[in-house]
Motif scaffolding. Structure first.
Motif, PDB file in Angstrom:
ATOM      1  N   ALA A  42       0.682  -3.880 -29.652  1.00  0.00           N
ATOM      2  CA  ALA A  42       0.413  -3.598 -31.069  1.00  0.00           C
ATOM      3  C   ALA A  42       1.195  -2.402 -31.608  1.00  0.00           C
ATOM      4  CB  ALA A  42      -1.087  -3.411 -31.285  1.00  0.00           C
ATOM      5  N   PRO A  43       1.211  -1.250 -30.926  1.00  0.00           N
ATOM      6  CA  PRO A  43       1.930  -0.089 -31.483  1.00  0.00           C
ATOM      7  C   PRO A  43       3.424  -0.133 -31.167  1.00  0.00           C
ATOM      8  CG  PRO A  43       0.807   0.582 -29.499  1.00  0.00           C
ATOM      9  CD  PRO A  43       0.476  -0.871 -29.696  1.00  0.00           C
ATOM     10  N   LEU A  44       4.074  -1.191 -31.626  1.00  0.00           N
ATOM     11  CA  LEU A  44       5.524  -1.342 -31.461  1.00  0.00           C
ATOM     12  C   LEU A  44       5.932  -1.282 -29.990  1.00  0.00           C
ATOM     13  CD1 LEU A  44       6.750   0.864 -34.444  1.00  0.00           C
ATOM     14  CD2 LEU A  44       6.396  -1.611 -34.381  1.00  0.00           C
ATOM     15  N   PHE A  45       5.144  -1.897 -29.121  1.00  0.00           N
ATOM     16  CA  PHE A  45       5.428  -2.003 -27.686  1.00  0.00           C
ATOM     17  C   PHE A  45       5.442  -0.649 -26.964  1.00  0.00           C
ATOM     18  CE2 PHE A  45       7.412  -5.612 -29.791  1.00  0.00           C
ATOM     19  CZ  PHE A  45       6.935  -6.683 -29.054  1.00  0.00           C
ATOM     20  N   VAL A  46       4.865   0.364 -27.583  1.00  0.00           N
ATOM     21  CA  VAL A  46       4.859   1.689 -26.956  1.00  0.00           C
ATOM     22  C   VAL A  46       4.099   1.654 -25.636  1.00  0.00           C
ATOM     23  CG1 VAL A  46       4.018   4.062 -27.202  1.00  0.00           C
ATOM     24  CG2 VAL A  46       5.161   2.940 -29.117  1.00  0.00           C
ATOM     25  N   GLY A  47       3.002   0.879 -25.592  1.00  0.00           N
ATOM     26  CA  GLY A  47       2.212   0.822 -24.373  1.00  0.00           C
ATOM     27  C   GLY A  47       2.987   0.300 -23.183  1.00  0.00           C
ATOM     28  N   TRP A  48       3.919  -0.605 -23.412  1.00  0.00           N
ATOM     29  CA  TRP A  48       4.725  -1.130 -22.306  1.00  0.00           C
ATOM     30  C   TRP A  48       5.690  -0.070 -21.775  1.00  0.00           C
ATOM     31  CZ3 TRP A  48       3.339  -5.650 -20.270  1.00  0.00           C
ATOM     32  CH2 TRP A  48       2.620  -6.542 -21.062  1.00  0.00           C
ATOM     33  N   LEU A  49       6.072   0.871 -22.627  1.00  0.00           N
ATOM     34  CA  LEU A  49       6.995   1.935 -22.212  1.00  0.00           C
ATOM     35  C   LEU A  49       6.268   3.160 -21.674  1.00  0.00           C
ATOM     36  CD1 LEU A  49       9.478   1.742 -25.233  1.00  0.00           C
ATOM     37  CD2 LEU A  49       9.713   0.658 -22.990  1.00  0.00           C
ATOM     38  N   TRP A  50       4.942   3.171 -21.832  1.00  0.00           N
ATOM     39  CA  TRP A  50       4.174   4.339 -21.406  1.00  0.00           C
ATOM     40  C   TRP A  50       4.367   4.695 -19.925  1.00  0.00           C
ATOM     41  CZ3 TRP A  50       2.217   7.407 -24.950  1.00  0.00           C
ATOM     42  CH2 TRP A  50       1.344   8.421 -24.566  1.00  0.00           C
ATOM     43  N   PRO A  51       4.564   3.725 -19.015  1.00  0.00           N
ATOM     44  CA  PRO A  51       4.783   4.088 -17.607  1.00  0.00           C
ATOM     45  C   PRO A  51       6.006   4.954 -17.372  1.00  0.00           C
ATOM     46  CG  PRO A  51       4.203   1.768 -17.788  1.00  0.00           C
ATOM     47  CD  PRO A  51       4.424   2.266 -19.186  1.00  0.00           C
ATOM     48  N   LEU A  52       6.937   4.974 -18.324  1.00  0.00           N
ATOM     49  CA  LEU A  52       8.146   5.766 -18.114  1.00  0.00           C
ATOM     50  C   LEU A  52       7.857   7.259 -18.072  1.00  0.00           C
ATOM     51  CD1 LEU A  52      10.616   3.808 -20.421  1.00  0.00           C
ATOM     52  CD2 LEU A  52      10.525   3.783 -17.926  1.00  0.00           C
ATOM     53  N   TRP A  53       6.783   7.688 -18.745  1.00  0.00           N
ATOM     54  CA  TRP A  53       6.455   9.123 -18.705  1.00  0.00           C
ATOM     55  C   TRP A  53       5.046   9.414 -18.200  1.00  0.00           C
ATOM     56  CZ3 TRP A  53       8.247   6.857 -23.345  1.00  0.00           C
ATOM     57  CH2 TRP A  53       7.242   6.439 -24.225  1.00  0.00           C
TER      58      TRP A  53
END
Length: 327
Positions: A126-137
């Protein structure tokens, strides 16, 4: 329970109660690769099959084939994604890339929790795929879904099932199913509709000319004109046309010239069509010629050699004669 004098739990019991924490976080690339095999490939096949089902006739044979195949693909994805990890600890994609989804203490995760985790991935999207990138940090490499259901994706460097060959077979099979679905959609839907549209364009151009030549004749060439008209109609309609021509001969023929002023294709298939035609004409020779108008419905069929022929002509508004000059 064994308790030491100082009140602490014995070493054996402690080992039983406390599990090892989850291993090191899996890399983002490995997780993405596993997700592609486990989910994205299946979603691609499902999307292809559902598009075919949506375009096909409801509850027709192609609709049933596409829906049944889509159901089978969804079941395979569901079993691989939610059931197998709770039994063997692995999905197909995770076994290839060495990724295991476990609880925070390293315990195996059950199917309902895995299902809830995938549903929670909606919050990653939902938030522009931010959750999928969250593991990066994130320090433990977690998505929003992992934070919600308290799971982690850990890297497994030890022994794991070697399913690379099976993964290759699955990928090839998915490609074959998607191509077969797209091929059936093209053959049964797109090409069929293209054929119908081409037939519509043909009859829209040829139909008015055929009707004009069927109804028009010149007294000086009446035998040739009547023969031409008989060649433009189907075998089923020809006896009726011949009877009309015989009636004209007995009544004393006069020149009869029709032309179409407007027309529309009402319905058509690849070999049948129905047209509405507004016609004007001239009956007789000058100075006694009369202008006539008529509205007719013409049915057409395509012959074995691919030529359009008239199968019936119905007069909707009878010819309305008027002498030239308004007399």
């Amino acid at each position: 329970m064994t308790v030491a004098a100082n009140g602490t739990v014995g070493a054996t019991e402690a080992t039983t109660l406390v599990k090892e924490p989850a291993g090191p976080p899996a890399g983002w690339g490995a997780r993405a690769g596993a997700f592609a095999i486990d989910v994205l490939v299946g979603l691609g096949v499902l999307a292809t099959l559902m598009l075919v089902a949506w375009a096909a006739a409801l509850r027709g044979w192609l609709w049933w084939v596409a829906v049944s195949a889509a159901a089978a693909v969804f079941l395979a994805v569901a079993v691989n994604r939610w059931l197998l990890p709770s039994i063997s600890g692995w999905t197909l994609g995770r076994s290839v890339f060495g990724v295991a989804v476990v609880g925070r203490n390293g315990s195996r995760v059950g199917p309902w929790r895995l299902l809830l985790r995938d549903i929670a991935h909606l919050l990653d999207t939902a938030p522009l795929f931010v959750g999928w990138l969250w593991p990066l940090w994130d320090s433990r490499g977690r998505t929003f879904a992992d934070l919600i259901v308290r799971t982690e994706a850990s890297r497994v460097d030890g022994d794991r099932p070697d399913r690379r060959r099976l993964a290759g077979v699955v990928l090839v099979s998915a490609g074959v199913i998607a191509l077969a679905g797209a091929g059936l959609g093209y053959l049964a839907i797109y090409r069929h509709e293209l054929t119908i549209e081409q037939a519509r364009q043909q009859i829209a151009v040829q139909g008015p000319k055929i009707v004009e030549n069927t109804l028009s004749y010149d007294v000086a060439n009446i035998d040739a004109d009547f023969a031409r008209a008989r060649s433009l109609v189907t075998d089923g309609y020809r006896p009726e046309l011949v009877a009309q021509q015989d009636t004209v001969r007995k009544a004393g023929p006069v020149d009869n010239d029709y032309w179409v002023t407007n027309s529309a294709v009402l319905t058509n298939t690849s070999d049948r069509a129905v047209m509405l035609l507004l016609m004007q004409g001239q009956r007789g020779a000058a100075p006694a010629a009369r202008l006539i108008t008529a509205t007719v419905r013409a049915d057409f069929e395509k012959s074995a050699n691919g030529q359009w022929q008239v199968s019936n002509i119905s007069v909707l508004a009878k010819p309305n004669p008027a002498r030239q000059g308004g007399q």
